[in-house]
Design a protein around this motif. Sequence first.
Motif, short mmCIF file in Angstrom:
data_model
loop_
_atom_site.label_atom_id
_atom_site.label_comp_id
_atom_site.label_asym_id
_atom_site.label_seq_id
_atom_site.Cartn_x
_atom_site.Cartn_y
_atom_site.Cartn_z
N GLY A 85 0.82 -1.19 0.00
CA GLY A 85 0.00 0.00 0.00
C GLY A 85 0.86 1.25 0.00
N ASP A 86 0.24 2.41 -0.14
CA ASP A 86 0.97 3.67 -0.20
C ASP A 86 1.79 3.90 1.06
OD1 ASP A 86 -0.09 4.14 -2.68
OD2 ASP A 86 -1.68 5.48 -1.98
N ASP A 87 1.20 3.64 2.22
CA ASP A 87 1.93 3.84 3.47
C ASP A 87 3.11 2.90 3.58
OD1 ASP A 87 0.15 5.80 4.15
OD2 ASP A 87 -1.07 4.53 5.47
N GLU A 88 2.91 1.65 3.16
CA GLU A 88 4.00 0.68 3.22
C GLU A 88 5.10 1.04 2.23
OE1 GLU A 88 2.04 -3.54 4.57
OE2 GLU A 88 1.52 -2.80 2.57
N GLN A 89 4.73 1.58 1.07
CA GLN A 89 5.74 2.00 0.11
C GLN A 89 6.58 3.15 0.66
OE1 GLN A 89 4.33 2.71 -3.88
NE2 GLN A 89 3.07 0.87 -3.91
N GLU A 90 5.94 4.09 1.36
CA GLU A 90 6.68 5.18 1.98
C GLU A 90 7.62 4.65 3.05
OE1 GLU A 90 6.97 8.38 1.32
OE2 GLU A 90 5.74 8.07 -0.47
N GLN A 91 7.14 3.68 3.83
CA GLN A 91 7.98 3.07 4.85
C GLN A 91 9.17 2.36 4.22
OE1 GLN A 91 5.91 0.28 7.37
NE2 GLN A 91 7.73 -0.23 8.55
N LEU A 92 8.91 1.65 3.11
CA LEU A 92 9.99 0.96 2.41
C LEU A 92 11.03 1.95 1.90
CD1 LEU A 92 11.30 -1.52 1.07
CD2 LEU A 92 9.76 -1.17 -0.88
N LYS A 119 11.83 0.79 -9.84
CA LYS A 119 11.90 1.96 -10.72
C LYS A 119 10.68 2.84 -10.53
CE LYS A 119 12.70 3.26 -15.54
NZ LYS A 119 12.91 2.76 -16.93
N LYS A 120 9.50 2.22 -10.36
CA LYS A 120 8.28 3.00 -10.11
C LYS A 120 8.37 3.76 -8.79
CE LYS A 120 5.11 0.01 -12.72
NZ LYS A 120 3.97 -0.94 -12.61
N LEU A 121 9.11 3.20 -7.83
CA LEU A 121 9.29 3.89 -6.55
C LEU A 121 10.24 5.07 -6.66
CD1 LEU A 121 9.57 1.12 -3.80
CD2 LEU A 121 7.67 2.68 -4.20
N GLY A 122 10.95 5.16 -7.80
CA GLY A 122 11.88 6.27 -7.99
C GLY A 122 13.32 5.93 -7.71
N LEU A 123 13.65 4.64 -7.51
CA LEU A 123 15.03 4.26 -7.27
C LEU A 123 15.82 4.25 -8.57
CD1 LEU A 123 13.61 3.19 -4.63
CD2 LEU A 123 15.40 1.45 -4.57
N SER A 124 17.08 4.57 -8.50
CA SER A 124 17.97 4.49 -9.66
C SER A 124 18.99 3.39 -9.40
CB SER A 124 18.68 5.82 -9.89
OG SER A 124 19.40 6.22 -8.74
N ARG A 125 19.56 2.88 -10.47
CA ARG A 125 20.53 1.78 -10.36
C ARG A 125 21.83 2.21 -11.03
NH1 ARG A 125 21.33 -3.64 -12.82
NH2 ARG A 125 21.85 -5.08 -11.13
N ALA A 126 22.90 2.32 -10.25
CA ALA A 126 24.16 2.79 -10.80
C ALA A 126 25.30 2.25 -9.94
CB ALA A 126 24.20 4.32 -10.82
N ILE A 127 26.51 2.31 -10.49
CA ILE A 127 27.69 1.93 -9.72
C ILE A 127 27.96 3.05 -8.72
CG2 ILE A 127 30.15 1.47 -9.83
CD1 ILE A 127 29.73 0.43 -12.66
N PRO A 128 27.99 2.76 -7.44
CA PRO A 128 28.18 3.84 -6.46
C PRO A 128 29.57 4.44 -6.54
CG PRO A 128 28.26 1.70 -5.38
CD PRO A 128 27.88 1.44 -6.81
N ARG A 129 29.64 5.78 -6.40
CA ARG A 129 30.93 6.46 -6.32
C ARG A 129 31.51 6.26 -4.93
NH1 ARG A 129 27.89 10.79 -8.31
NH2 ARG A 129 28.15 11.80 -6.29
N THR A 130 32.81 6.03 -4.88
CA THR A 130 33.48 5.90 -3.59
C THR A 130 33.75 7.29 -3.02
OG1 THR A 130 34.53 3.84 -4.28
CG2 THR A 130 35.51 5.01 -2.42
N GLN A 131 33.27 7.53 -1.82
CA GLN A 131 33.51 8.80 -1.15
C GLN A 131 34.55 8.60 -0.07
OE1 GLN A 131 30.10 11.17 -0.12
NE2 GLN A 131 31.08 11.95 1.72
N ARG A 132 35.60 9.41 -0.11
CA ARG A 132 36.67 9.27 0.87
C ARG A 132 36.23 9.83 2.22
NH1 ARG A 132 42.18 10.49 -2.62
NH2 ARG A 132 41.58 9.27 -4.45
N PRO A 133 36.72 9.21 3.31
CA PRO A 133 36.31 9.68 4.64
C PRO A 133 36.65 11.15 4.89
CG PRO A 133 37.41 7.54 4.77
CD PRO A 133 37.57 8.03 3.36
#
Length: 368
Positions: free
Chosen positions: A88-95, A132-146
Amino acid sequence: MSGDRRKEIVRHLSEDDLDRLLAETDNEKVSKRLTFVKRLYKGATLEDAADDVGRSSATATRWVRRWNEGGLGLLTPNFGGGRPPKLGDDEQEQLLELLREGQPWKSQEIQYLLNEKFDVEYHPAYLGRFLKKLGLSRAIPRTQRPSQPENAEGILEERVGDAFDEDADEPHNKQDGDDEEGWIVDDDVCTDGGTVLGFFDTSHPQPWDNSQRMYYVDDPHITRPLVRHDEPTVGFYALNGESVVSFPENQEKEKICGCLERIREQNPGKRILLVLDNFSSHICPYTRRRAHQLGIDLVFLPVGSPDLNPIEPVWKSLRWEASPLIVESAEEFRALVTDLFDRLTDRLSFAVSWIEKFLAPYLQKLSK
């Protein structure tokens, strides 16, 4: 919660009915839920019954609640085939909140999260479309230095703005504590013909780099001569001028300034804005003063932020294109690197997002 906790279970069905349903079903999900209920009928604790079917205590608590409220109908929803069960909409927001807090995720991890937190399982072929419908993107993550500050882009945006400030009283490269002498532009340097902006960095490509996958019938290997390229490769990727690649003996301040002199020779008549990292020979007073004498203003990246330098993907592409090629000598390799660098830096595509983020308000000043 106690490890010996019993849970009150409503007996919607007799034990004989449970046994009959277990014998008839070929659905693993239904079988696990019925087995779980039967174990509770027998007096097992919630934790033991959950462990018997490979589920967590949290999942077991939801199963009991569903069974007590609606029996088999609520405990085994949508298990008759057809489309996957939906949130449901609420569960999608929680996810989304859970995914945002724990990002990045592998698809298997998301599937497990859906199963554990929402008791929902999507077919792998459908999961990608759902995310994808939830708005997630799929990409190789950039490494961020500490060491990279959280507001690295904001810091760089401010530094670019300072570099275009025409009302500055002091030389741009000068810092508090620097000597007063020597901050004079060379007589033969002209900087009133507009501004060239480019990106400066050092890399170490080698003749034996392998980064490109290729097709083979039998034996996937390349026999290479034992060629070594000892000098660093120093590049200047110009957006609106002449890009330059050099091979100094080392990265000491005198050699780096020699590279700056080459950049000035190839880009006469204009002020040069040069974006670079905080390597010791870049930030030292000797280099900053010599750059000022050459009419080059330095824009230093925030610490630990190589991802904000568009020349980094240039180096990556150069290694990729050079990797299957064989050279017989270091001189031939330097010629190959020079040719590839010249061709790659003819493209603005490596810097498009950088231009949009940091340069958009100042584009007119580049063409003066």
